[in-house]
Motif scaffolding. Structure first.
Motif, PDB file in Angstrom:
ATOM      1  N   ALA A 173     -74.218  22.836  22.474  1.00  0.00           N
ATOM      2  CA  ALA A 173     -74.988  22.991  21.235  1.00  0.00           C
ATOM      3  C   ALA A 173     -74.341  24.047  20.351  1.00  0.00           C
ATOM      4  O   ALA A 173     -74.265  23.887  19.115  1.00  0.00           O
ATOM      5  CB  ALA A 173     -76.429  23.360  21.556  1.00  0.00           C
ATOM      6  N   ARG A 174     -73.859  25.124  20.974  1.00  0.00           N
ATOM      7  CA  ARG A 174     -73.192  26.168  20.190  1.00  0.00           C
ATOM      8  C   ARG A 174     -71.860  25.671  19.625  1.00  0.00           C
ATOM      9  O   ARG A 174     -71.478  26.001  18.495  1.00  0.00           O
ATOM     10  CB  ARG A 174     -72.970  27.402  21.056  1.00  0.00           C
ATOM     11  CG  ARG A 174     -74.220  28.269  21.202  1.00  0.00           C
ATOM     12  CD  ARG A 174     -73.959  29.489  22.023  1.00  0.00           C
ATOM     13  NE  ARG A 174     -74.019  29.200  23.453  1.00  0.00           N
ATOM     14  CZ  ARG A 174     -73.638  30.040  24.401  1.00  0.00           C
ATOM     15  NH1 ARG A 174     -73.166  31.221  24.075  1.00  0.00           N
ATOM     16  NH2 ARG A 174     -73.723  29.698  25.660  1.00  0.00           N
ATOM     17  N   ILE A 175     -71.140  24.861  20.406  1.00  0.00           N
ATOM     18  CA  ILE A 175     -69.876  24.302  19.920  1.00  0.00           C
ATOM     19  C   ILE A 175     -70.136  23.358  18.753  1.00  0.00           C
ATOM     20  O   ILE A 175     -69.404  23.363  17.758  1.00  0.00           O
ATOM     21  CB  ILE A 175     -69.136  23.572  21.061  1.00  0.00           C
ATOM     22  CG1 ILE A 175     -68.683  24.583  22.125  1.00  0.00           C
ATOM     23  CG2 ILE A 175     -67.943  22.794  20.523  1.00  0.00           C
ATOM     24  CD1 ILE A 175     -68.063  23.948  23.344  1.00  0.00           C
ATOM     25  N   ASN A 179     -68.689  23.621  14.981  1.00  0.00           N
ATOM     26  CA  ASN A 179     -67.995  22.549  14.260  1.00  0.00           C
ATOM     27  C   ASN A 179     -68.640  22.292  12.902  1.00  0.00           C
ATOM     28  O   ASN A 179     -67.953  22.044  11.910  1.00  0.00           O
ATOM     29  CB  ASN A 179     -67.983  21.264  15.094  1.00  0.00           C
ATOM     30  CG  ASN A 179     -66.918  21.290  16.174  1.00  0.00           C
ATOM     31  OD1 ASN A 179     -65.812  21.772  15.959  1.00  0.00           O
ATOM     32  ND2 ASN A 179     -67.240  20.780  17.343  1.00  0.00           N
ATOM     33  N   ASP A 180     -69.971  22.350  12.873  1.00  0.00           N
ATOM     34  CA  ASP A 180     -70.667  22.150  11.597  1.00  0.00           C
ATOM     35  C   ASP A 180     -70.279  23.234  10.596  1.00  0.00           C
ATOM     36  O   ASP A 180     -70.089  22.962   9.403  1.00  0.00           O
ATOM     37  CB  ASP A 180     -72.179  22.150  11.811  1.00  0.00           C
ATOM     38  CG  ASP A 180     -72.666  20.913  12.542  1.00  0.00           C
ATOM     39  OD1 ASP A 180     -71.918  19.918  12.589  1.00  0.00           O
ATOM     40  OD2 ASP A 180     -73.794  20.939  13.088  1.00  0.00           O
ATOM     41  N   VAL A 185     -66.803  25.137   5.896  1.00  0.00           N
ATOM     42  CA  VAL A 185     -65.706  25.907   5.301  1.00  0.00           C
ATOM     43  C   VAL A 185     -64.750  24.973   4.563  1.00  0.00           C
ATOM     44  O   VAL A 185     -64.274  25.277   3.467  1.00  0.00           O
ATOM     45  CB  VAL A 185     -64.956  26.705   6.383  1.00  0.00           C
ATOM     46  CG1 VAL A 185     -63.704  27.368   5.804  1.00  0.00           C
ATOM     47  CG2 VAL A 185     -65.863  27.762   6.995  1.00  0.00           C
ATOM     48  N   SER A 186     -64.459  23.817   5.171  1.00  0.00           N
ATOM     49  CA  SER A 186     -63.576  22.848   4.516  1.00  0.00           C
ATOM     50  C   SER A 186     -64.151  22.412   3.178  1.00  0.00           C
ATOM     51  O   SER A 186     -63.426  22.313   2.179  1.00  0.00           O
ATOM     52  CB  SER A 186     -63.381  21.627   5.431  1.00  0.00           C
ATOM     53  OG  SER A 186     -62.527  20.688   4.830  1.00  0.00           O
ATOM     54  N   ALA A 187     -65.460  22.172   3.122  1.00  0.00           N
ATOM     55  CA  ALA A 187     -66.100  21.782   1.862  1.00  0.00           C
ATOM     56  C   ALA A 187     -66.036  22.925   0.849  1.00  0.00           C
ATOM     57  O   ALA A 187     -65.839  22.689  -0.353  1.00  0.00           O
ATOM     58  CB  ALA A 187     -67.545  21.374   2.125  1.00  0.00           C
ATOM     59  N   LEU A 188     -66.197  24.153   1.327  1.00  0.00           N
ATOM     60  CA  LEU A 188     -66.123  25.307   0.426  1.00  0.00           C
ATOM     61  C   LEU A 188     -64.727  25.436  -0.181  1.00  0.00           C
ATOM     62  O   LEU A 188     -64.578  25.785  -1.361  1.00  0.00           O
ATOM     63  CB  LEU A 188     -66.483  26.583   1.180  1.00  0.00           C
ATOM     64  CG  LEU A 188     -67.969  26.813   1.458  1.00  0.00           C
ATOM     65  CD1 LEU A 188     -68.156  28.021   2.362  1.00  0.00           C
ATOM     66  CD2 LEU A 188     -68.746  27.001   0.151  1.00  0.00           C
TER      67      LEU A 188
END
Length: 531
Positions: A173-175, A179-180, A185-188
């Motif tokens: 769940a933490r991984i 990833n989310d 960050v990629s969208a930013l």
């Protein structure tokens, strides 16, 4: 590597290496026909499960899906395994009862397995490697029943199963959350680049620079006023294409990257043309190429002195000296430019764009000195974004590999300390075998129908086969049964042997008659020599 088969030697002494068919009844399903569904029943299709992540993408009811085909019935807690194209890794734990496509096999963990432990094993790289090797079918591979039963299974003691599942739930769940955040960050970074281009072509990026100098004011004109020439790339005949690596490259949209650069590679098509045609159509350093159809609006500035010709679906612009090509690219690639071209997210995309429409667009034009300064600043800011993106790619790769590594450790007994007081898996296997032997010796109790008590039970509900099964659809399934019945039988007798629901039986029968596998003798059905 975690993809290699798990061996008994690497397991803790209280664990056991067995087969999936030993611990669950893989392949056994309970069929249900569309007339048995209520409007609010959950109907699950493979497309509703996201590959690899096992996220439920949609939960549709019978009324929404309007399902008209035979389904598999599943109960709360069943582990739902997608046997079609199993490399997509579609597995789900049912949080409520429902019906699923026959390409999904419901697995009942029973009292001896933690359903989450079974779920995680079905996603283990070693299991995925096994099913990839054993699946049959070229375009739409499936894991057959026999191969599924023979698949390896690592059995831990019952208490250890729960501890492992709890730990995997927590860490994975933490991984997933990590990833989310990396995706965010990629969208930013995309938004950052868009904001830089907007600032560049609006004058905000160099506002301070201008205030410190007695610079010329910006003036607005059309792109056509600063365009020296434009043309569409030529079309080439088949005879003009060549495999000679010394041929002239024809630049395609796929040779342009998202940052406005052109990368000619060995995959770029080559042509052999006359010197006159080459001179007429070749691109020069500083030419701006824009895709006019297909992937509309993809654009890049050509740099260097390599001989090249644009493809037919590209427009080549060459500008006058007072407009630097890179600044023209910024104007069209910025969000405002995409909007003007009809390519923004809020606009209806045009089927194509043309040179004259582009020339009619306006551009706020700074001095050449300021254009140079803008290019320097944009390139510097983009370089920062590039470095962040490179680190992001490394982090994303690591985050994506973590679940595989974690599952590898979990099913080797390395994730948590072993408890010597746990019941050994060997005793659990013996108990499973005893329970199965007892179930075979005792008549199977009919499952009580708890809903729709007024509806008479249908003969199809007791059937164990479906026309979608690997050995039925597109095979002489009924013809083989006829041969076992002596070569001919009545439709009623063949139906009783087929184990198919009524609707599937008649569909399969019609298909086999059409294929010449069965002859309809009016009173009896006969298997032909074609089988």
């Amino acid at each position: 590597m975690s993809e290699r088969p798990v061996t008994a030697d690497e397991l803790p002494i209280t664990w056991a290496l067995t087969t999936l068919g030993t611990v669950v009844d893989y392949g056994r399903t309970e069929k249900a026909e569309p007339e048995e569904f209520d409007d609010d029943d959950w109907i699950l299709e493979l497309e509703d499960i996201e590959k690899s992540t096992s996220r439920l993408l949609a939960r549709l009811t019978c009324a929404q899906r309007l399902s008209k085909s035979t389904k598999n019935r599943f109960a709360t807690g069943d582990v739902l395994y997608g046997k079609l194209r199993p490399y997509l890794n579609k597995v789900l734990i049912a949080d409520r009862p429902g019906y699923c496509t026959t390409e999904i096999i419901p697995l009942k963990p029973g009292g001896h397995l933690d359903g989450r432990y079974l779920f995680y094993w079905l996603k283990h790289p070693a299991f995925l490697a096994y099913v990839a090797a054993k699946s049959h079918g070229m375009n739409m591979p499936r894991l057959g029943t026999a191969a599924g039963k023979a698949a390896p299974f690592v059995l831990a003691p019952p208490a250890e199963q729960k501890r492992i599942a709890d730990q995997l739930d927590s860490v994975l769940a933490r991984i997933s959350s990590c990833n989310d955040r990396l995706d965010a960050v990629s969208a930013l970074l995309q938004r950052f680049r868009a904001a830089v281009l907007s600032a560049a072509v609006s004058g905000k990026l160099t506002a301070e620079w201008r205030s410190e100098r007695d610079s010329e004011p910006w003036h607005t004109c059309s792109l056509g006023e600063v365009t020296a020439s434009s043309f569409y790339g030529p079309r080439f005949g088949k005879s003009e294409y060549t495999s000679d690596p010394l041929g002239i490259p024809t630049i395609r949209t796929t040779d342009m990257d998202r940052y406005g650069r052109i990368r000619i590679t060995s995959d770029t098509p080559r042509v052999s043309v006359s010197p006159e045609k080459l001179e007429q159509y070749r691109v020069l350093a500083g030419d701006l190429l824009i895709t006019r159809t297909g992937s509309i609006g993809v654009m890049a500035v050509f740099e260097g002195n390599q001989l090249a010709i644009p493809s037919a679906y590209l427009i080549r612009f060459r500008f006058r000296s007072r407009l630097r090509p890179t600044f023209a690219y910024y104007r069209l690639a910025a969000p405002e430019g995409k909007r003007d071209l009809g390519l923004s997210t809020t606009a209806v995309a045009q089927p194509n764009i043309n040179a004259e429409a582009i020339k009619r667009l306006t551009i706020a034009l700074p001095s050449l000195a300021e254009q140079v300064e803008i290019e320097t600043r944009v390139q510097g800011l983009f370089a920062v974004a590039d470095r962040i993106e490179a680190r992001l790619a490394v982090a994303s790769t690591c985050a994506q590999e973590l679940p595989r590594s974690l599952l590898g450790k979990a099913f080797r007994g390395e994730l948590l300390p072993q408890d010597p007081n746990d019941e050994p898996a060997s005793e659990l296997l013996a108990r499973i075998a005893t329970e199965r032997a007892s179930a075979i010796a005792s008549p199977r109790a009919r499952r009580p129908v708890q809903r729709k008590p007024t509806r008479a039970p249908k003969e199809s509900a007791a059937m164990t086969k479906s026309r979608q099964d690997d050995d039925v659809k597109s095979h002489p399934y009924l013809a083989r049964h006829l041969r076992r019945l002596g070569g001919s039988a009545s439709a009623e007798a063949l139906f009783g042997e087929s184990e198919l629901p009524v609707s599937d039986f008649y569909k399969q029968l019609a298909w086999e008659i059409e294929q010449g596998l069965i002859r309809d003798g009016k009173t009896v059905l006969e298997a032909t020599d074609a089988t």
